[in-house]
Write an enzyme that holds these catalytic residues in place. Structure first.
Site, mmCIF file in Angstrom:
data_model
loop_
_atom_site.group_PDB
_atom_site.id
_atom_site.type_symbol
_atom_site.label_atom_id
_atom_site.label_comp_id
_atom_site.label_asym_id
_atom_site.label_seq_id
_atom_site.Cartn_x
_atom_site.Cartn_y
_atom_site.Cartn_z
ATOM 1 N N GLU A 22 42.874 39.923 32.589
ATOM 2 C CA GLU A 22 41.739 39.002 32.708
ATOM 3 C C GLU A 22 41.829 37.904 31.651
ATOM 4 O OE1 GLU A 22 37.847 40.761 33.029
ATOM 5 O OE2 GLU A 22 38.596 42.609 33.958
ATOM 6 N N ASP A 76 31.473 41.787 32.082
ATOM 7 C CA ASP A 76 32.708 41.715 32.847
ATOM 8 C C ASP A 76 32.389 41.340 34.292
ATOM 9 O OD1 ASP A 76 35.483 41.885 33.082
ATOM 10 O OD2 ASP A 76 35.369 43.933 33.838
ATOM 11 N N GLU A 89 43.545 45.854 33.338
ATOM 12 C CA GLU A 89 43.106 44.759 34.193
ATOM 13 C C GLU A 89 43.416 43.470 33.445
ATOM 14 O OE1 GLU A 89 39.063 45.312 35.628
ATOM 15 O OE2 GLU A 89 39.802 46.753 37.116
ATOM 16 N N ARG A 111 40.957 55.017 36.248
ATOM 17 C CA ARG A 111 40.613 54.938 37.677
ATOM 18 C C ARG A 111 40.008 56.212 38.233
ATOM 19 N NH1 ARG A 111 40.135 49.659 37.970
ATOM 20 N NH2 ARG A 111 42.061 48.609 37.397
ATOM 21 N N GLN A 161 36.492 56.473 36.985
ATOM 22 C CA GLN A 161 35.728 55.452 37.695
ATOM 23 C C GLN A 161 35.365 55.907 39.116
ATOM 24 O OE1 GLN A 161 37.725 51.663 37.594
ATOM 25 N NE2 GLN A 161 36.137 50.589 38.742
ATOM 26 N N ASP A 195 41.032 44.670 30.274
ATOM 27 C CA ASP A 195 39.905 45.567 30.537
ATOM 28 C C ASP A 195 40.473 46.932 30.949
ATOM 29 O OD1 ASP A 195 37.345 46.505 31.207
ATOM 30 O OD2 ASP A 195 37.516 45.741 33.258
ATOM 31 N N LYS A 200 35.379 52.495 31.561
ATOM 32 C CA LYS A 200 35.682 51.205 30.936
ATOM 33 C C LYS A 200 35.282 51.124 29.464
ATOM 34 C CE LYS A 200 36.265 48.725 34.972
ATOM 35 N NZ LYS A 200 37.376 47.786 35.277
ATOM 36 N N HIS A 229 42.138 40.463 44.106
ATOM 37 C CA HIS A 229 41.865 41.780 43.528
ATOM 38 C C HIS A 229 40.776 42.506 44.320
ATOM 39 C CE1 HIS A 229 41.055 44.938 40.573
ATOM 40 N NE2 HIS A 229 39.785 44.550 40.526
ATOM 41 N N THR A 258 38.433 47.610 25.279
ATOM 42 C CA THR A 258 38.777 46.322 25.875
ATOM 43 C C THR A 258 39.533 45.553 24.802
ATOM 44 O OG1 THR A 258 36.710 46.339 27.137
ATOM 45 C CG2 THR A 258 37.835 44.219 26.930
ATOM 46 N N GLU A 262 46.660 48.157 41.890
ATOM 47 C CA GLU A 262 47.138 47.328 42.992
ATOM 48 C C GLU A 262 48.668 47.317 43.071
ATOM 49 O OE1 GLU A 262 44.425 44.361 41.067
ATOM 50 O OE2 GLU A 262 44.616 43.407 43.024
#
Lengths: 425, 425
Positions: free
Chosen positions: A201, A126, A199, A237, A240, A233, A253, A133, A257, A364
């Site tokens: 992607e 990844d 996420e 948070r 993380q 993904d 993570k 971002h 996925t 975000e």
């Protein structure tokens, strides 16, 4: 204008799967084994059946993964695309069109199939190649002056992901348990994540490999890429934030996925190639692109709470926002001699655009959980709740047609029940 | 005292491979295909030949990897160990011993075989679970007050590694190219690494998997482990220093990881189980061990420059120095629901002991390149030069015998020649 197919549903402006797309996937019918197909209009064309009928030159599609086909290389990819185009074109080879029994056997309505992971994921890597971002997250964590890490404008930052939990769109996603350390508490607690996120992607799929100890140029790297998928993904948070220093994200993570079922080929996307944005800092020569290697692909994220009838679009952005292309990422991946493999999957990094409504993660969009989103019917969300469904969609928009990716979706199911071994004495 | 074998070389105090070891590997003879074997004294016993002779109950060893055998599970592992012990024991089943033709076909001198990667590496995860190592590196980078990251005493810190470049001992290791940013220069340069290093680790090999979304207790996690190997996590320290923030090591590590050819089973190591060190901070319950799950395994690192006739031992340490066991690492790996797989490889993290001579990397041994080591003949080294050979060795020391791992070695070959595309205009 677009070349027409005798399959009418492939000729509309709205279909994701016109004749010039022909994305590859793996499907099964009730009671049948998974095998390879291409999407055309509202149908899946059964490629194993076409092989058995002698209409293709390969013998690789009666398999539960595209790896065997991809490994045959670019000349075969091109030859097969030409052959399929001829078989499905209105004015093409009539061998399939005029054989009613065969075409009924080959063309399966998409509504009647189950889609599977399209390829065996050899390795998953990844990246973190979206500038908006990286600046958004950096601003939240380190302030606007230090938003971009010092290496970011020189390196397409990447890290190894977990291949064993790459799953097909539609697979339910279980909320992960883990260590989180809420602010103001000294020691971590054991808990389901409270900040579950997506996420948005793109995933690049390698159809060819490279030898260990052998770096690649960017042009050689681009040649390894077979096609692209949508990729979510999923990220926790709070897990993380507590774990990621000093060696990067892991439990935040590795739980899941998701990817979309159809691999849209590089050939289908060729006319949508665009250049990466202008460089703020010159790149080292090994990363410079010989031509446009990014793509103009419209993307959106939709969210729906349990019981809601309609999705709310929570973000719209475009793959062309990325600072580094997948070809640059592969070149960087191999520069130290890493062996690349057929079936490697490379996540682009979260794709956010310049405005608030273009952000590719809830972190975000809700600015770290401070500004809730409002879904259909007034439901508020900062992060994902149990029962929520998140859907990614993407397409390259042509004049009167689109090269679509379909969707990549996942519904969140509650965390596992706590076992006695996990409770404090 | 140890049970004797009729194979005399298995009865010495010095052999790594007495009757009570029986580690599994994959070997080939000149012109032959790779197949599975066990080491006994100076021989490899050809397990496929034993199967064909009807002396084993399995049909999995005529294969180039142990994955099929491992997937059969613990009861079969135990049954096969008992069967092999009986066949090789001095007072055991005479079926092999008394059949001269068969025993000549089954027992191949180790000097006549080529060893291969013992299993297909499904996923590779590397940890950072050695406290002395973490404190040494932390002291060098952040000062002694902040040596351990805040999460270190709560989390067995791990990150995903690259499975495609895990190679068998003896494979030459090409010095990687990459981005490095020497101090005092503003922009990175493209160069072969100047700070090539080893990391002395043990690798835990999973012989069973787990379902996605299903956490494991530490006891369940330990049950997945089939055995252990020596592991050298080659590292490029200058590439690492420039790239690793914020998402962890990538190009600094993905170029190569070497493992020893023989997987020493958990059964063979059972009598060497020891407890992890006392906890400085209580662990969350999901990480607490129900019993001793670490092992007392002596380890050493040897180094030899091109042309030198003898190795110099540059480090001696013990696996028991680790703060977290492999069972705890697997439990942490799966706690968020990550699917574990047959053939997963978990690196322990660098194993350093409390004293200078116990350090498991050149970064620590030369204290960041400031205190060169002296090899045989007065050769000085801070990091690894082209032509150097690094060798790891390990064994559990019993009373008059050892359960040995053999060695894990690699010789460094020069970086690839620079291509015109990589040079500045």
């Amino acid at each position: 204008m677009m070349r027409k197919s005798w399959i009418e549903s492939a000729n509309t402006a709205e279909t994701d799967f016109p004749l010039i797309n022909l994305p590859y996937g793996v499907f099964s019918r009730a009671g049948g084994a998974p095998r390879c197909g291409v999407a055309i209009g509202d149908y899946v064309a059964d490629l194993a059946a076409l092989e058995h009928a002698g209409l293709l030159e390969t013998a690789v599609f009666d398999a539960p993964a595209l790896n065997g086909f991809m490994a045959l290389g670019k000349a075969v990819w091109e030859c097969n695309r030409e052959r399929l185009t001829a078989l499905f074109a209105a004015e093409g080879d009539p061998a399939l069109r005029d054989d009613a029994a065969l075409s009924a056997a080959v063309l399966v309505p998409q509504a009647e199939v189950v889609m599977h992971l399209p390829f065996a994921v050899a390795g998953y890597t990844d990246f973190y190649a979206g500038r908006h971002h990286a600046e958004n997250v950096g601003t939240m964590f380190r302030g606007p002056e230090n938003a971009l890490p010092p290496n970011w404008l020189s390196i397409p930052i990447g890290y190894n992901g977990r291949a064993s939990t790459v799953v097909i769109s539609g697979t339910p996603i279980r909320r992960p348990l883990g260590q989180i350390k809420p602010p103001g508490i000294e020691l971590p607690v054991f808990s389901p994540t409270r900040r579950l996120d997506i996420e948005l992607e793109m995933g690049a799929v390698l159809g060819q490999g490279s030898a260990m100890g052998t770096p690649l140029t960017v042009a050689e790297a681009d040649d390894l890429i077979f096609g692209y998928v949508l990729l979510n993904d999923w990220s926790a948070r709070d897990i993380q934030a507590w774990e990621y220093q000093p060696l990067g994200p892991f439990q935040a993570k590795v739980f899941a996925t998701s990817i979309s079922p159809w691999v849209v080929t590089k050939a289908a996307l060729a006319r949508f190639r665009v250049s990466t944005p202008e460089r703020t800092r010159p790149l080292l020569p090994y990363l410079r692109e010989p031509g446009p290697m990014l793509y103009n692909i419209e993307l959106e994220v939709r969210m729906r709470a349990e019981g809601q009838r309609r999705d709310t679009v929570i973000s719209r952005t475009n793959y062309r926002e990325m600072y580094y292309s997948a070809a640059q990422q592969v070149a960087h991946h191999a520069i130290g001699g890493c062996r690349m493999q057929v079936g490697d999957l490379l996540g682009s990094g979260t794709i956010s655009g310049p405005e608030k409504e273009n952000r590719g993660s809830l972190l975000e969009l809700s600015w770290g959980g401070k500004e809730p989103l409002t879904l259909e019917g007034g439901v508020k969300r900062c992060f994902i709740e149990d029962g929520d469904t998140l859907t990614l969609a993407g397409w390259a928009q042509g004049d009167g047609y689109r090269i679509g990716f379909g969707t990549c979706e996942g519904k969140i199911v509650p965390a596992p029940a706590l076992r006695p071994e996990w409770l404090d004495d």
